[in-house]
Design an enzyme around this catalytic site. Structure first.
Site, mmCIF file in Angstrom:
data_model
loop_
_atom_site.group_PDB
_atom_site.id
_atom_site.type_symbol
_atom_site.label_atom_id
_atom_site.label_comp_id
_atom_site.label_asym_id
_atom_site.label_seq_id
_atom_site.Cartn_x
_atom_site.Cartn_y
_atom_site.Cartn_z
ATOM 1 N N ASP A 13 36.303 41.600 42.805
ATOM 2 C CA ASP A 13 35.699 41.802 41.482
ATOM 3 C C ASP A 13 35.811 43.239 40.983
ATOM 4 O OD1 ASP A 13 34.908 39.103 41.504
ATOM 5 O OD2 ASP A 13 33.132 39.627 42.677
ATOM 6 N N ALA A 39 37.932 32.652 43.765
ATOM 7 C CA ALA A 39 37.604 33.915 43.105
ATOM 8 C C ALA A 39 37.769 33.747 41.609
ATOM 9 C CB ALA A 39 38.508 35.022 43.589
ATOM 10 N N GLY A 40 37.341 34.740 40.866
ATOM 11 C CA GLY A 40 37.495 34.675 39.420
ATOM 12 C C GLY A 40 37.980 35.997 38.880
ATOM 13 N N HIS A 41 39.026 35.924 38.072
ATOM 14 C CA HIS A 41 39.509 37.116 37.378
ATOM 15 C C HIS A 41 39.135 36.953 35.912
ATOM 16 C CE1 HIS A 41 41.549 38.205 40.882
ATOM 17 N NE2 HIS A 41 42.746 37.748 40.647
ATOM 18 N N THR A 240 37.393 36.442 53.601
ATOM 19 C CA THR A 240 37.967 35.177 53.212
ATOM 20 C C THR A 240 38.878 34.714 54.357
ATOM 21 O OG1 THR A 240 38.960 33.971 51.380
ATOM 22 C CG2 THR A 240 39.988 36.093 51.955
ATOM 23 N N THR A 302 30.842 31.671 40.425
ATOM 24 C CA THR A 302 29.604 31.015 40.832
ATOM 25 C C THR A 302 28.412 31.375 39.945
ATOM 26 O OG1 THR A 302 29.196 32.884 42.278
ATOM 27 C CG2 THR A 302 30.294 31.004 43.265
ATOM 28 N N PRO A 305 24.224 36.435 41.031
ATOM 29 C CA PRO A 305 24.082 37.880 40.799
ATOM 30 C C PRO A 305 24.805 38.623 41.916
ATOM 31 C CG PRO A 305 21.903 36.837 41.084
ATOM 32 C CD PRO A 305 22.942 35.770 41.299
ATOM 33 N N ARG A 306 25.617 39.616 41.548
ATOM 34 C CA ARG A 306 26.322 40.377 42.587
ATOM 35 C C ARG A 306 25.400 41.462 43.129
ATOM 36 N NH1 ARG A 306 31.625 40.893 38.709
ATOM 37 N NH2 ARG A 306 32.521 38.867 39.195
ATOM 38 N N VAL A 414 37.696 51.839 30.625
ATOM 39 C CA VAL A 414 36.382 52.110 30.027
ATOM 40 C C VAL A 414 35.852 50.912 29.233
ATOM 41 C CG1 VAL A 414 36.627 54.627 29.973
ATOM 42 C CG2 VAL A 414 37.535 53.258 28.075
ATOM 43 N N GLY A 415 36.451 49.744 29.462
ATOM 44 C CA GLY A 415 35.983 48.540 28.774
ATOM 45 C C GLY A 415 36.783 47.349 29.243
HETATM 46 P P1 GDP Z 1 38.502 40.622 39.440
HETATM 47 O O1 GDP Z 1 38.076 39.449 40.253
HETATM 48 O O2 GDP Z 1 38.869 41.805 40.273
HETATM 49 O O3 GDP Z 1 39.564 40.292 38.449
HETATM 50 O O4 GDP Z 1 37.215 41.090 38.604
HETATM 51 P P2 GDP Z 1 36.160 40.155 37.836
HETATM 52 O O5 GDP Z 1 36.796 39.610 36.623
HETATM 53 O O6 GDP Z 1 35.515 39.204 38.767
HETATM 54 O O7 GDP Z 1 35.050 41.232 37.460
HETATM 55 C C1 GDP Z 1 35.310 42.324 36.644
HETATM 56 C C2 GDP Z 1 34.432 42.248 35.380
HETATM 57 O O8 GDP Z 1 34.408 43.497 34.729
HETATM 58 C C3 GDP Z 1 34.950 41.300 34.316
HETATM 59 O O9 GDP Z 1 33.859 40.726 33.660
HETATM 60 C C4 GDP Z 1 35.757 42.186 33.387
HETATM 61 O O10 GDP Z 1 35.856 41.673 32.066
HETATM 62 C C5 GDP Z 1 34.932 43.427 33.407
HETATM 63 N N1 GDP Z 1 35.665 44.685 33.249
HETATM 64 C C6 GDP Z 1 36.876 45.042 33.775
HETATM 65 N N2 GDP Z 1 37.133 46.339 33.513
HETATM 66 C C7 GDP Z 1 36.073 46.813 32.814
HETATM 67 C C8 GDP Z 1 35.727 48.107 32.310
HETATM 68 O O11 GDP Z 1 36.441 49.094 32.444
HETATM 69 N N3 GDP Z 1 34.513 48.215 31.681
HETATM 70 C C9 GDP Z 1 33.659 47.161 31.531
HETATM 71 N N4 GDP Z 1 32.507 47.361 30.915
HETATM 72 N N5 GDP Z 1 33.966 45.932 32.016
HETATM 73 C C10 GDP Z 1 35.140 45.768 32.646
HETATM 74 MG MG MG Z 2 36.440 38.260 40.519
#
Ligand code: GDP
Ligand code: MG
Length: 424
Positions: A13, A39-41, A240, A302, A305-306, A414-415
């Site tokens: 994550d 997992a979830g991206h 995992t 899931t 809360p992380r 940054v987002g």
């Molecule tokens: P992954 O499993 O590594 O792909 O990561 P996840 O998607 O599970 O968790 C990352 C979360 O952070 C997601 O909700 C993204 O949209 C969000 N995210 C990624 N980069 C940034 C960032 O730079 N700033 C903020 N505020 N959110 C971000």
């Molecule tokens: Mg993830």
């Protein structure tokens, strides 16, 4: 960047999906090489917000070919549902932009059930499985007791193989766990519903990748989870059941001879961890609550809360070494903007002695964090697009981390949106 692997450096994550989505613009092919739908991206782009579990993150880019390699836990049921969800939002998926390795093994319905049954049996000793069947699946793969995607193209042989597997698996399901047996009808119905639709995507992806490379195409390899969840090098048994490391990419992708040029490691500006297991830098109470809310840290798969904490230099440096990262993308810097002082876990204390080394799993439970504080910047940085746009204190934080983990930070995110990025 001709061939590149994008990996997580920590517990997962870290924002890998977001980085793959950004970088796919520079690549012709994106390959997932390990893991399954557990997992979830999260990806936010012009088509909307998506949580991808199995589909490679290049699926949104026109002209990019996405490959599910032999190393993944190919869950046809979840894959098919995910394809339908993504299509509803206007994303085109066809056999031109999605290919499934004929050597990928199938995650069968009983893998998910066995995962549930085993977590129930373990009660408070549970490993914190996402119950997607990943551990039972990989055990069966290594026992050679599952089906290769390519076998779907040989229906007659498949039927007799399924009958044998059914007989074998029902012994465990009924006699070990006392659950109801599977029937051939149930299996056949499941194959009709979820496996037949994916048949058009199955191909010899190893040969495809080899030829793509010969033709000058560049390949991006996408991992799931992070270094600390690697089966061999992570926080066993809270890992995992596959190898999340970049060095596994050639094997799990189906292109063992590939030469990797770059390894981009993704690190979050603070730490998060889903599920059970030792998490040395963990914060609790109000401090944790505030960080969790600021970063919206709830599991993409899931909704759990992380667990949260400050960035952990010891674990991150270990992750960088395990991944052999050549560059780092530091994500979610914007989330720390509310803090007056930013905690950093700089060392661990183990049996009264301070250490820089990431401990053996057994010792990890006893390790305590040594925390130092850096100055906060106390202003919104989410609109920064150049290194110079960041306040001094934010740049100091980034350069401090860079030095501490021993790898250049070349991207600062940054987002969540595709363009909320600073290239250094
Ligand atoms: P992954 O499993 O590594 O792909 O990561 P996840 O998607 O599970 O968790 C990352 C979360 O952070 C997601 O909700 C993204 O949209 C969000 N995210 C990624 N980069 C940034 C960032 O730079 N700033 C903020 N505020 N959110 C971000
Ligand atoms: Mg993830």
């Amino acid at each position: 960047m001709s061939n590149c692997v994008i990996v997580g450096i920590n517990w997962g994550d870290e924002g890998k999906g977001r980085m793959v989505d950004l970088l796919t613009g520079r690549f012709d092919v994106v390959v997932r090489y390990q893991g399954g739908g557990n997992a979830g991206h999260t990806i936010v782009n012009e088509k909307g917000k998506f949580a991808l579990h199995l589909l490679p993150s290049g699926i949104f880019r026109k002209g990019v070919v996405n490959v599910l390699g032999n190393g993944v836990a190919l869950d046809p049921e979840n894959l098919w549902k995910e394809m339908e969800d993504v299509r509803v939002k206007g994303v085109v998926i066809n056999s031109e932009n999605l290919m499934i390795s004929n050597r990928a093994s199938l995650l069968l319905p009983w893998h998910r059930e066995l995962d549930e049954l085993e977590e129930k049996r373990l009660k408070d000793k549970k490993y914190g499985s996402t119950k997607q069947g990943i551990a039972p699946f990989y055990s069966d793969k290594y026992q050679k007791k599952t089906v290769l995607a390519g076998e779907l193209l040989y229906p007659e042989n498949l039927k007799s193989k399924l009958r044998d597997l059914l007989e074998w698996k029902n012994l465990t399901i009924t006699k070990v766990y006392g659950a109801a047996p599977y029937t051939m009808e149930m299996l056949e119905e499941w194959f009709r519903r979820y496996c037949e639709p994916i048949i058009p995507y199955i191909a010899d992806t190893g040969t495809y990748l080899k030829n793509a490379q010969k033709g000058g195409k560049s390949i991006l390899f996408e991992a799931q989870l992070g270094a600390l969840r690697d089966l061999d090098f992570g926080i066993y048994p809270y890992t995992t059941s596959s190898n999340t490391l970049a060095s596994y990419a050639p094997i799990g992708s189906g292109f063992p001879a590939v030469k990797i040029d770059e390894i981009v490691g993704v690190v979050k500006a603070y730490s998060t961890c889903v599920g059970e297991g030792p998490f040395v830098c963990e914060l609790f109470g109000e401090e944790a609550e505030k960080l969790r809310e600021a970063g919206f840290e709830y599991g993409a798969k899931t909704g759990r809360p992380r667990r949260v904490g400050p960035i952990d230099v010891v674990a991150t440096r270990y992750g960088v070494e395990c991944q052999a990262a050549t560059k780092i993308a530091l994500t979610k810097l914007d989330v720390l903007s509310y803090m007056d002082k930013i905690p950093v876990c700089v060392k661990y204390r183990l049996n009264g002695v301070e250490t820089d080394e990431f401990p053996f799993p057994e010792d990890l439970e006893k390790a305590e964090p040594v925390i130092e504080y850096l100055d906060g910047w106390k202003c919104d940085v989410s609109s920064a697009r150049k290194w110079e746009d960041l306040p001094d204190k934010a740049r100091e934080y980034v350069t401090y981390i860079e030095k501490a983990i021993g790898c250049p930070i070349t991207f600062v995110s940054v987002g969540a949106e595709r363009d909320s990025i600073i290239l250094r």
